[in-house]
Each structure stands twice: as C-alpha cells, then as structure tokens.
Design a protein around this motif. Sequence first.
Motif, PDB file in Angstrom:
ATOM      1  N   ILE A  34      34.577  50.955  38.643  1.00 54.21           N
ATOM      2  CA  ILE A  34      35.242  50.101  37.250  1.00 54.21           C
ATOM      3  C   ILE A  34      36.251  50.510  36.515  1.00 54.21           C
ATOM      4  CG2 ILE A  34      34.810  48.568  34.849  1.00 54.21           C
ATOM      5  CD1 ILE A  34      31.941  48.725  35.849  1.00 54.21           C
ATOM      6  N   PRO A  35      36.111  52.011  36.240  1.00 52.02           N
ATOM      7  CA  PRO A  35      37.867  52.805  35.616  1.00 52.02           C
ATOM      8  C   PRO A  35      38.658  52.738  36.481  1.00 52.02           C
ATOM      9  CG  PRO A  35      35.826  54.521  35.347  1.00 52.02           C
ATOM     10  CD  PRO A  35      34.934  52.422  35.552  1.00 52.02           C
ATOM     11  N   LEU A  36      38.008  53.518  37.461  1.00 55.97           N
ATOM     12  CA  LEU A  36      38.673  53.214  38.876  1.00 55.97           C
ATOM     13  C   LEU A  36      39.619  52.653  39.429  1.00 55.97           C
ATOM     14  CD1 LEU A  36      40.694  55.916  40.770  1.00 55.97           C
ATOM     15  CD2 LEU A  36      38.385  56.143  41.729  1.00 55.97           C
ATOM     16  N   GLY A  37      38.747  51.541  39.630  1.00 61.61           N
ATOM     17  CA  GLY A  37      39.990  50.307  40.136  1.00 61.61           C
ATOM     18  C   GLY A  37      40.880  49.373  39.085  1.00 61.61           C
ATOM     19  N   THR A  38      39.986  49.708  37.773  1.00 56.20           N
ATOM     20  CA  THR A  38      41.082  48.919  36.634  1.00 56.20           C
ATOM     21  C   THR A  38      42.503  49.557  36.366  1.00 56.20           C
ATOM     22  OG1 THR A  38      38.991  48.434  35.303  1.00 56.20           O
ATOM     23  CG2 THR A  38      40.857  48.270  34.710  1.00 56.20           C
ATOM     24  N   LEU A  39      42.105  51.056  37.079  1.00 57.98           N
ATOM     25  CA  LEU A  39      43.233  51.434  37.212  1.00 57.98           C
ATOM     26  C   LEU A  39      44.267  51.837  38.215  1.00 57.98           C
ATOM     27  CD1 LEU A  39      42.311  55.076  35.162  1.00 57.98           C
ATOM     28  CD2 LEU A  39      43.701  53.371  34.342  1.00 57.98           C
ATOM     29  N   MET A  40      44.070  51.607  39.160  1.00 55.86           N
ATOM     30  CA  MET A  40      44.310  50.852  40.296  1.00 55.86           C
ATOM     31  C   MET A  40      44.772  49.258  40.337  1.00 55.86           C
ATOM     32  SD  MET A  40      44.618  53.499  42.428  1.00 55.86           S
ATOM     33  CE  MET A  40      44.300  52.634  44.143  1.00 55.86           C
ATOM     34  N   LEU A  41      43.842  48.868  40.076  1.00 56.88           N
ATOM     35  CA  LEU A  41      44.500  47.848  39.401  1.00 56.88           C
ATOM     36  C   LEU A  41      45.665  46.621  38.510  1.00 56.88           C
ATOM     37  CD1 LEU A  41      41.497  45.497  40.668  1.00 56.88           C
ATOM     38  CD2 LEU A  41      43.295  46.117  42.246  1.00 56.88           C
ATOM     39  N   ILE A  42      45.518  48.012  37.479  1.00 60.76           N
ATOM     40  CA  ILE A  42      46.709  47.136  36.981  1.00 60.76           C
ATOM     41  C   ILE A  42      48.097  47.040  37.495  1.00 60.76           C
ATOM     42  CG2 ILE A  42      47.876  47.927  34.233  1.00 60.76           C
ATOM     43  CD1 ILE A  42      44.811  48.883  33.345  1.00 60.76           C
ATOM     44  N   PRO A  43      48.624  47.988  38.132  1.00 57.39           N
ATOM     45  CA  PRO A  43      49.801  48.322  38.313  1.00 57.39           C
ATOM     46  C   PRO A  43      50.611  47.190  39.820  1.00 57.39           C
ATOM     47  CG  PRO A  43      49.121  49.719  38.508  1.00 57.39           C
ATOM     48  CD  PRO A  43      48.046  49.497  38.163  1.00 57.39           C
ATOM     49  N   ALA A  44      49.044  46.565  40.822  1.00 65.40           N
ATOM     50  CA  ALA A  44      49.889  45.426  41.474  1.00 65.40           C
ATOM     51  C   ALA A  44      48.842  44.482  40.438  1.00 65.40           C
ATOM     52  CB  ALA A  44      47.595  45.856  42.003  1.00 65.40           C
ATOM     53  N   MET A  45      48.839  44.209  39.571  1.00 66.76           N
ATOM     54  CA  MET A  45      48.759  43.107  38.020  1.00 66.76           C
ATOM     55  C   MET A  45      50.350  42.530  37.776  1.00 66.76           C
ATOM     56  SD  MET A  45      46.082  41.081  37.270  1.00 66.76           S
ATOM     57  CE  MET A  45      44.159  40.979  38.288  1.00 66.76           C
ATOM     58  N   GLU A  46      50.952  43.875  37.969  1.00 68.45           N
ATOM     59  CA  GLU A  46      52.882  43.500  37.274  1.00 68.45           C
ATOM     60  C   GLU A  46      53.274  42.948  38.481  1.00 68.45           C
ATOM     61  OE1 GLU A  46      53.907  44.081  34.045  1.00 68.45           O
ATOM     62  OE2 GLU A  46      51.648  45.391  33.903  1.00 68.45           O
ATOM     63  N   SER A  47      52.670  43.182  40.009  1.00 70.34           N
ATOM     64  CA  SER A  47      53.762  42.185  40.435  1.00 70.34           C
ATOM     65  C   SER A  47      53.214  40.450  41.119  1.00 70.34           C
ATOM     66  CB  SER A  47      53.026  42.764  41.576  1.00 70.34           C
ATOM     67  OG  SER A  47      52.006  42.139  42.574  1.00 70.34           O
ATOM     68  N   ILE A  48      52.332  39.671  40.145  1.00 67.77           N
ATOM     69  CA  ILE A  48      52.156  38.947  39.591  1.00 67.77           C
ATOM     70  C   ILE A  48      53.534  37.936  38.466  1.00 67.77           C
ATOM     71  CG2 ILE A  48      50.244  36.343  39.249  1.00 67.77           C
ATOM     72  CD1 ILE A  48      50.078  38.775  41.710  1.00 67.77           C
ATOM     73  N   ARG A  49      54.515  37.200  39.234  1.00 65.77           N
ATOM     74  CA  ARG A  49      55.265  37.235  37.594  1.00 65.77           C
ATOM     75  C   ARG A  49      54.620  35.607  37.377  1.00 65.77           C
ATOM     76  NH1 ARG A  49      61.006  37.346  41.771  1.00 65.77           N
ATOM     77  NH2 ARG A  49      60.375  39.591  42.313  1.00 65.77           N
ATOM     78  N   LYS A  50      55.273  35.736  36.274  1.00 65.15           N
ATOM     79  CA  LYS A  50      54.995  34.730  35.044  1.00 65.15           C
ATOM     80  C   LYS A  50      55.873  33.423  35.311  1.00 65.15           C
ATOM     81  CE  LYS A  50      55.516  38.002  31.123  1.00 65.15           C
ATOM     82  NZ  LYS A  50      55.430  37.910  29.293  1.00 65.15           N
ATOM     83  N   GLU A  51      57.027  33.626  35.800  1.00 66.57           N
ATOM     84  CA  GLU A  51      57.724  32.213  36.887  1.00 66.57           C
ATOM     85  C   GLU A  51      56.500  31.661  37.363  1.00 66.57           C
ATOM     86  OE1 GLU A  51      58.908  35.571  36.325  1.00 66.57           O
ATOM     87  OE2 GLU A  51      61.036  35.349  35.598  1.00 66.57           O
ATOM     88  N   TRP A  52      56.290  32.721  38.830  1.00 65.22           N
ATOM     89  CA  TRP A  52      55.271  31.828  39.329  1.00 65.22           C
ATOM     90  C   TRP A  52      54.261  30.822  38.864  1.00 65.22           C
ATOM     91  CZ3 TRP A  52      53.962  36.304  42.945  1.00 65.22           C
ATOM     92  CH2 TRP A  52      55.167  37.300  43.366  1.00 65.22           C
ATOM     93  N   LYS A  53      53.206  31.454  37.515  1.00 68.25           N
ATOM     94  CA  LYS A  53      52.615  30.617  36.725  1.00 68.25           C
ATOM     95  C   LYS A  53      52.674  29.408  36.172  1.00 68.25           C
ATOM     96  CE  LYS A  53      49.129  34.816  35.387  1.00 68.25           C
ATOM     97  NZ  LYS A  53      49.238  35.570  34.649  1.00 68.25           N
ATOM     98  N   GLU A  54      53.875  30.133  36.101  1.00 70.17           N
ATOM     99  CA  GLU A  54      54.759  29.000  35.214  1.00 70.17           C
ATOM    100  C   GLU A  54      55.052  27.049  36.402  1.00 70.17           C
ATOM    101  OE1 GLU A  54      58.288  30.102  33.199  1.00 70.17           O
ATOM    102  OE2 GLU A  54      57.361  30.810  31.988  1.00 70.17           O
ATOM    103  N   VAL A  55      55.906  28.196  37.189  1.00 70.71           N
ATOM    104  CA  VAL A  55      55.312  26.574  38.277  1.00 70.71           C
ATOM    105  C   VAL A  55      54.784  25.652  38.502  1.00 70.71           C
ATOM    106  CG1 VAL A  55      56.577  26.543  40.922  1.00 70.71           C
ATOM    107  CG2 VAL A  55      57.381  28.119  39.771  1.00 70.71           C
TER     108      VAL A  55
END
Length: 282
Positions: A159-180
């Motif tokens: 859990i802690p290692l996976g969370t730290l690994m996936l947080i930067p990946a979450m940054e690749s999801i742009r807000k504009e995509w969600k808005e569209v």
Amino acid sequence: MKALKKVSQYLTAVPLIILTFMFMFVPVAKLVVDSFKEYGSGKFVLSNWKAIFTEKIYVLSTLNSLKISFISTIVGMIISFLLAWAIKEVPKKRANRYLALINMISNFAGLPLAYAFMTILGNAGFIVLLFKEFGIKLTKYFNLYGLDGLTLLGIYFQIPLGTLMLIPAMESIRKEWKEVAELLNASGFKFWIHIGIPVMIPSLCDTFSLLFANVLTAYATFVILVTDNMPLLPIKITYIFTGETTGLQNIGSALSVWMMLLMLGVIMICNLIKKLTYKGGR
C-alpha cells in the motif's frame, strides 16, 4: 573539444559501471553457473533444476510465493490507486501530511512490523481476544502464521509503496479531460474506465512489476512470523545457504535464479502490455 566532453562524460560513469559489474553481474553469473554444478564434484548437471520442479517442498515454495505476491499486489494496487486518487483531490497542505505519513509507514518493516501484527492479530492478539469476548473464534477463519496472514502482511507492504508510485501517475490526468467528460454526460466511472486508467497503464504496469518483486523477495518480516514452517522461496534459499544442511547450496543457486526468472517474466509481460498500449494509442 566535443570529443573531450564525451570522454569526460563516460569517465564519470566508470565508478557506477564497476560497482554494477561487481555487485550485480558477477554474483548473478556465479549463481547461474553454480545452479548447473553438482555439489562437491563441480560436474555439469541438470539435477538441481530438476529438483526445484519435482520435489514437493520446492514446488510448494514457488506456489506459495507466487500466490502471496499476486494476491497482495493486485489488492495492494487497488487500494493504492484509491489512496493516490484521494490524495490528489485534497488540498496541497493536507496532501503533504498524508505523504509524510505514508513515507513513515513505508519504512516500518522487519521485527517491529512482525511484532505489531502479532500484538494485533496473533493467536493472543488484541483483535483475536476482542472477538473471543463476543463468542467468535477468529483463529478459525484467519491464521496470521499461515498463508492468509502472510498475504495480509504482503498487502500492508504494497500500500505505501504503491501509493507513492501512483501519485505522480495521477498528475498525468488533466482536469480538462474530466471537464470534457462531464460536458459529454460521462460519469466518473466511465471517465476512469475509458480515459483515466488507459492513460495510466504504463505507470500501472511499472508499479505492478515493482510491487510483485517487493513481496516475492520479502524475507525479514515473513521469517520472523513463520521461520521455516511456511515454504517460501526467499526463506528456503536463505536456510539452504545459512543453515546446517550441506550439499544443497547448488539447489539454492538454482532456486535463486528461478526467483529472478519469475521476476523477469512478470517485468517482460508488463513491458509487452505497455508496448501494446502504445501501439493501440497511435
């Protein structure tokens, strides 16, 4: 001048190359060679590899290690994904506090972690005794010193290692995509299934391979809980090389190479999925 700059760049990498060769390639090469040698005579044999695929103790060690690794990695990744998404959605100050807590948890391992689990979920642990007060014998359904207990421990690792690994990946999801997606009346679930997760597949594959290797090679906490009572690859390898039993060191080398091949196989499958994803996105 350009040639001198290139030479200087290569020279700075020489210490790293030497260290990598001495502490990675040389030991691995020795393990590979020893896995095909007969103990004592040094003759070339295949009996060591035959033993790890036919003798029950070694087959069971492989199956147990793979079961714990796959289940803990899959469950750990799901929880890590949700935590990484939650941390990304909260304000930055609060997110930093959560990250500090996760960093602390990720360094909690070995003897303290084993003792903590025994205190909480052992045969005389707090939760076990609490359930007993209500007439429920938890040890009938859960055994900390068995496969289910080690799997739970593996999930804790992930859990802690996976969370730290996936947080930067979450940054690749742009807000504009969600808005569209919202403008097109797509639900949050559809957004993640059709856009979010496909975009994150390379990061998810890298995280999966790292977490898998993290549990497959875990030793310290597991051995404190089960010693040699539960056949696992890293425990069996260690006991072969450090125990009083002689004549099995070459089988230990074969088991070590086999464990590396399992990790390499998972990494290759993850890389293949990444390549297919890249091709599909073009």
